[in-house]
Scaffold this active site. Structure first.
Site, mmCIF file in Angstrom:
data_model
loop_
_atom_site.group_PDB
_atom_site.id
_atom_site.type_symbol
_atom_site.label_atom_id
_atom_site.label_comp_id
_atom_site.label_asym_id
_atom_site.label_seq_id
_atom_site.Cartn_x
_atom_site.Cartn_y
_atom_site.Cartn_z
ATOM 1 N N ARG A 121 13.290 43.435 4.810
ATOM 2 C CA ARG A 121 13.955 42.314 5.485
ATOM 3 C C ARG A 121 13.982 42.526 6.995
ATOM 4 O O ARG A 121 13.872 41.567 7.761
ATOM 5 C CB ARG A 121 15.375 42.158 4.921
ATOM 6 N N ILE B 245 10.607 41.433 8.328
ATOM 7 C CA ILE B 245 10.495 39.985 8.478
ATOM 8 C C ILE B 245 11.328 39.505 9.663
ATOM 9 O O ILE B 245 10.920 38.587 10.388
ATOM 10 C CB ILE B 245 10.909 39.276 7.180
ATOM 11 N N PHE C 206 10.843 34.087 2.124
ATOM 12 C CA PHE C 206 10.447 35.333 1.454
ATOM 13 C C PHE C 206 11.306 36.521 1.875
ATOM 14 O O PHE C 206 12.114 36.436 2.779
ATOM 15 C CB PHE C 206 8.958 35.631 1.568
ATOM 16 N N GLU C 207 11.149 37.627 1.133
ATOM 17 C CA GLU C 207 12.021 38.807 1.206
ATOM 18 C C GLU C 207 13.481 38.429 0.926
ATOM 19 O O GLU C 207 14.414 39.010 1.483
ATOM 20 C CB GLU C 207 11.913 39.490 2.575
ATOM 21 N N GLY C 208 13.671 37.465 0.041
ATOM 22 C CA GLY C 208 15.004 36.958 -0.280
ATOM 23 C C GLY C 208 15.322 35.769 0.598
ATOM 24 O O GLY C 208 15.331 35.873 1.821
#
Length: 382
Positions: free
Chosen positions: A245, A248, A364-366
């Site tokens: 995260r 990102i 993305f990445e949660g």
């Protein structure tokens, strides 16, 4: 882009200077062509690997760069300001190396990690499935031991794999037993008999690096390809995602910085009513808000990275950084299109691409809704 960075060492300053040189020479001249054609930049990641930019956050003893995470993330931001798809793929590669580095045996690390960190082989992260995105415990792809115990037979489908079909290895998560604690992690070679990939997704942005599904049709992985213990997969996946995260967040900040730079350059060149448009207060204040947002996003991800470097808990701060930086990227890129007016809506200027690329970073990445859930749960647990 020439951000005045506060770096911890002269070595880190030299690394940023090298990154800028490579990004300006190898990325910036190629991005428009490959994004427009949706064509993969063959050989580019090998170039980044030879420059030492694909293993920065890992120890020198395995061929990594031995850099603090705060330095690695600033390198990632510089790459993203020139080519977001390449920066995201670099972040994913770093993420894919995490299971082996943090949970592998000494023998596994000695065997595979140096080539991975040198960029001789680029990695993908294979966690999501068509029915299991944010809910990783719902994975259905199976890994069953063969009768003699020498291998695992992998059967099932995976989804949303950055570098799918192009990566040399994948951090694969598959079910070895029923229930939420029945997930295990594997280091899977890209060239595995019984592993096939779907057509690249037709995406809004980040088009030069493919995102695909994968189908495992009884493919065999040697038992020594399992990383960690059986049932430890979710622990491994989640420990990697906090760092991912932050990657990102850095990519989103670089993208927002590029949009800000483009808007400022245009505002200093374009004139209306006999004045540069930057001198009109309404537009000048908009640019000021954009700059403040980018600075704030950068400060947020660096705070989380420094906590990580000190060995302190950083999960909540990583979620906050991902949330703030990606929302900032969406807002700043949208405002950059507005600054350029009609020209901003055309493909003659890069800001329309920046706006398209920013959207996925909130997902993305949660998703950012998941980040709010993570933060709120930690607050409630006090």
């Amino acid at each position: 882009m020439d951000v005045d960075r506060l770096l911890p060492t002269p070595e880190a300053a030299d690394l940023i200077a090298l990154t800028r040189e490579i990004a300006d020479k190898e990325l910036a001249p190629r991005v428009d062509e490959h994004e427009a054609a949706e064509s993969y930049p063959e050989g580019l990641f090998a170039t980044l690997g030879r420059a030492g930019l694909l293993g920065l956050a890992y120890p020198e003893e395995f061929g990594g760069g031995g850099q603090p995470y705060e330095v690695y993330l600033q390198v990632l931001e510089e790459l993203a300001a020139r080519w977001a798809a390449v920066a995201v793929a670099t972040s994913v590669h770093t993420l894919a190396c995490h299971p082996l580095h943090s949970f592998g045996t000494p023998e596994q690390k000695e065997r595979w990690l140096p080539a991975m960190l040198a960029g001789e082989t680029v990695g993908g992260y294979s966690l999501s499935e068509p029915q299991a995105g944010s809910d990783a415990a719902a994975l259905a792809c199976k890994a069953e031991r063969t009768d003699d115990g020498s291998a695992y037979r992998i059967t099932g489908n995976k989804a949303w794999i950055t570098h799918g079909g192009k990566a040399g290895f994948y951090a694969l998560f598959a079910r070895t037993a029923p229930g939420g604690h029945g997930i295990s992690c594997f280091l899977a070679p890209g060239a595995t008999s019984g592993l096939t990939f779907g057509k690249p997704e037709r995406k809004m942005g980040l088009q030069a690096v493919p995102t695909t599904s994968a189908h495992w049709d009884g493919a065999l992985l040697d038992a020594d390809r399992r990383i960690g213990e059986e049932g430890q997969g979710l622990q491994i996946a989640f420990s990697a995602l906090d760092s991912g995260r932050l990657g990102i967040a850095a990519c989103a900040t670089g993208l927002a910085q590029a949009a800000l730079d483009a808007a400022v350059a245009y505002a200093n060149e374009r004139t209306t009513f006999g004045r540069k448009i930057v001198d009109h207060q309404g537009l000048g204040f908009l640019l000021a808000d954009m700059a403040a947002a980018v600075d704030s996003a950068r400060a947020t991800y660096l705070d989380a990275a420094r906590r990580r470097d000190l060995g302190r808990p950083f999960g909540r701060q990583a979620s906050a950084a991902k949330l703030i930086a990606t929302d900032t990227a969406m807002k700043v890129t949208t405002d950059a299109v507005q600054v350029l007016g009609g020209y901003g809506y055309t493909r003659d200027f890069p800001v329309e691409r920046y706006m398209r690329e920013a959207k996925i970073m909130q997902i993305f990445e949660g998703t950012n809704q998941i980040q709010r859930l993570v933060i709120s749960r930690q607050l409630a647990a006090r």
